[in-house]
Write a protein that holds these residues in place. Structure first.
Motif, mmCIF file in Angstrom:
data_model
loop_
_atom_site.group_PDB
_atom_site.id
_atom_site.type_symbol
_atom_site.label_atom_id
_atom_site.label_comp_id
_atom_site.label_asym_id
_atom_site.label_seq_id
_atom_site.Cartn_x
_atom_site.Cartn_y
_atom_site.Cartn_z
ATOM 1 N N PRO A 32 0.823 -1.217 0.000
ATOM 2 C CA PRO A 32 0.000 0.000 0.000
ATOM 3 C C PRO A 32 0.856 1.266 0.000
ATOM 4 C CG PRO A 32 -0.725 -1.560 1.696
ATOM 5 C CD PRO A 32 0.590 -2.049 1.195
ATOM 6 N N GLU A 68 -11.320 9.347 -1.357
ATOM 7 C CA GLU A 68 -11.130 9.408 -2.807
ATOM 8 C C GLU A 68 -11.471 10.777 -3.372
ATOM 9 O OE1 GLU A 68 -13.342 6.247 -4.540
ATOM 10 O OE2 GLU A 68 -12.023 4.663 -3.781
ATOM 11 N N SER A 80 -9.067 3.618 -3.461
ATOM 12 C CA SER A 80 -8.933 2.968 -2.159
ATOM 13 C C SER A 80 -9.586 1.590 -2.237
ATOM 14 C CB SER A 80 -9.590 3.800 -1.055
ATOM 15 O OG SER A 80 -10.986 3.906 -1.284
ATOM 16 N N ASN A 82 -7.782 -1.636 -8.561
ATOM 17 C CA ASN A 82 -7.641 -0.177 -8.636
ATOM 18 C C ASN A 82 -6.442 0.343 -7.852
ATOM 19 O OD1 ASN A 82 -10.053 -0.022 -10.135
ATOM 20 N ND2 ASN A 82 -11.293 0.106 -8.263
ATOM 21 N N VAL A 83 -5.929 -0.465 -6.911
ATOM 22 C CA VAL A 83 -4.851 0.008 -6.047
ATOM 23 C C VAL A 83 -3.601 -0.846 -6.130
ATOM 24 C CG1 VAL A 83 -6.463 1.069 -4.415
ATOM 25 C CG2 VAL A 83 -5.746 -1.318 -4.075
ATOM 26 N N SER A 84 -3.617 -1.921 -6.930
ATOM 27 C CA SER A 84 -2.496 -2.862 -6.955
ATOM 28 C C SER A 84 -2.220 -3.323 -8.380
ATOM 29 C CB SER A 84 -2.809 -4.070 -6.059
ATOM 30 O OG SER A 84 -1.835 -5.089 -6.202
ATOM 31 N N LYS A 122 -4.155 4.453 -2.884
ATOM 32 C CA LYS A 122 -3.218 4.613 -3.988
ATOM 33 C C LYS A 122 -3.126 6.094 -4.327
ATOM 34 C CE LYS A 122 -2.234 3.366 -8.781
ATOM 35 N NZ LYS A 122 -2.718 2.671 -9.997
#
Length: 414
Positions: A64, A86, A94, A125-127, A227
């Motif tokens: 993260p 967000e 997130s 969306n974050v990884s 992110k």
């Protein structure tokens, strides 16, 4: 066309063939040293930039950028919190998570791992995890089926593949009439991932719903991961997000978990750059030796110029031009060669590996199997300025010594 006298004579001296071949040899050595130093420095810094980029994209693409967790208990209103954070400029997305440490066992093998409960749809969306699946798919993590996705190295260590079973043991004992037993659950492997880093041997992912049931979360999650658009803004944005949320929360960011690794890379880059700059410094000192011998060889010419009215400043300018030409030509040649090599480092290394039949970066040892390179024009400009600057400083003493020559003393034995 108007050309200043020092510039005209300095260029003539640079192009002229010398009677003393040793001076020509030293002059050529100085220029070759500058070419080599500038070229090597550009290549090495580009390779280190490449490693820094790969680590940043791979490791910081998996861990993260920042996390927000509840100060007490679970995070039950994580959906509303995600909408709030967000909306903050700079935070792109997130996703909720549940984290636990545990042991994985299969076929007599036991390995420790970090187990994350995730929502597959939000996690993408974050990884970068979905883009690095080696087998199976992250979308196969379905609630209630107790499926799991393992790192490639972790799966090989346990001797399992897609379709096999692994047992997770958590360090949380349960007491029943039969005795004290650790909490354990069997999961089915539905995929493996490979990002090419140490994370492949320590991470495992299960569905958020399964993680909540297995780890005894009632309704909420442990926290949300964020992110950032600019990962270097993570500490500030995480703090700003926490300040806008009602209640008390713990915040963390990648500078606390992975910051030392990237600080070490930057320190290594700085130290290697300073050490390789010594190559340029040695070449610059060779310019001093070259000009000192040229001044000694040209004493009669200097005396004649002084007799015709040339000032000490003009004489000094002549030899400064000569030394500067060596520095500029050597620096530019080294920069061109260095840029061309830096842009083609992976291909050059692959050709050498094929020619010699060896592999420099084994994928079993290193997190990448090729030599990355990222050319930064700011590095090229800095190296060129430093090289030309050192070359110019190297001309000062010999030029000053030439300007102090007295015509009568120089022509006494001519």
């Amino acid at each position: 066309m108007f050309r200043p006298l020092p510039f005209f004579i300095g260029l003539r001296y640079t192009r002229a063939k010398r009677r003393n071949h040793f001076i020509s040899f030293i002059s050529g050595t100085s220029m070759a040293g500058l070419v080599l130093g500038v070229m090597v420095l550009i290549i090495v810094l580009s390779v280190m930039n490449g490693f820094d980029r790969e680590l940043r994209q791979r490791i910081l693409g998996m861990v993260p950028h920042a996390t927000i967790t509840a100060a007490y208990g679970e995070l039950t209103d994580w959906k509303d919190l995600s909408k709030t954070v967000e909306a903050i400029p700079g935070i792109e997305a997130s996703a909720p998570f549940i984290e636990a440490q545990g042991l994985m066992t299969s076929r007599g093998q036991v390995k420790g791992a970090m187990i994350y409960g995730i929502d597959p749809k939000l996690e993408r969306n974050v990884s970068i995890l979905p883009e690095h699946m080696a087998a199976g798919s992250l979308d196969k993590l379905e609630p209630g089926k107790f499926d799991i996705v393992l790192g490639d190295i972790l799966a090989r260590s346990l001797g399992v593949a897609v379709g096999d079973q692994v047992t997770i043991v958590l360090p949380d004992a349960a007491v029943n009439p039969a005795g004290v037993f650790p909490r354990m659950k069997r999961f089915r492997v539905v995929g493996t991932f490979a990002v090419g880093a140490e994370l492949d041997s320590t991470l495992a992912y299960i569905h958020l719903t399964d993680a909540g049931r297995f780890m005894r979360y009632k309704e909420g999650v442990e926290g949300i991961r964020l992110k950032m658009r600019d990962l270097f803004e993570a500490p500030r944005l995480a703090w700003e997000a926490a300040m806008q949320l009602p209640g008390q929360y713990y915040i963390s960011d990648w500078t606390r978990t992975q910051g030392r690794l990237f600080q070490a890379i930057q320190m290594e880059k700085t130290m290697v750059g300073l050490l390789l700059t010594l190559i340029i410094a040695v070449a610059a000192f060779n310019i001093v030796a070259t000009l000192v011998m040229v001044v000694t060889d040209k004493q009669a010419d200097i005396a004649i110029l002084r007799t015709f009215g040339a000032s000490p400043r003009t004489i000094m300018g002549v030899f400064m031009v000569q030394g500067a030409v060596i520095g500029v030509v050597g620096t530019l040649a080294g920069a061109v060669l260095g840029v061309l090599a830096a842009l083609n480092v992976p291909e050059i290394v692959a050709w050498i590996e094929k020619l010699l039949g060896i592999h420099f970066l084994s994928p079993d040892v290193y997190f990448i199997s090729y030599l990355p390179s990222q050319l930064l024009w700011s590095d090229v400009a800095m190296i060129c300025v430093a090289s030309i600057g050192l070359s110019f400083l190297a001309t000062l003493y010999p030029s000053w010594r030439a300007s102090r020559i007295q015509p009568a003393e120089a022509l006494r034995y001519e």
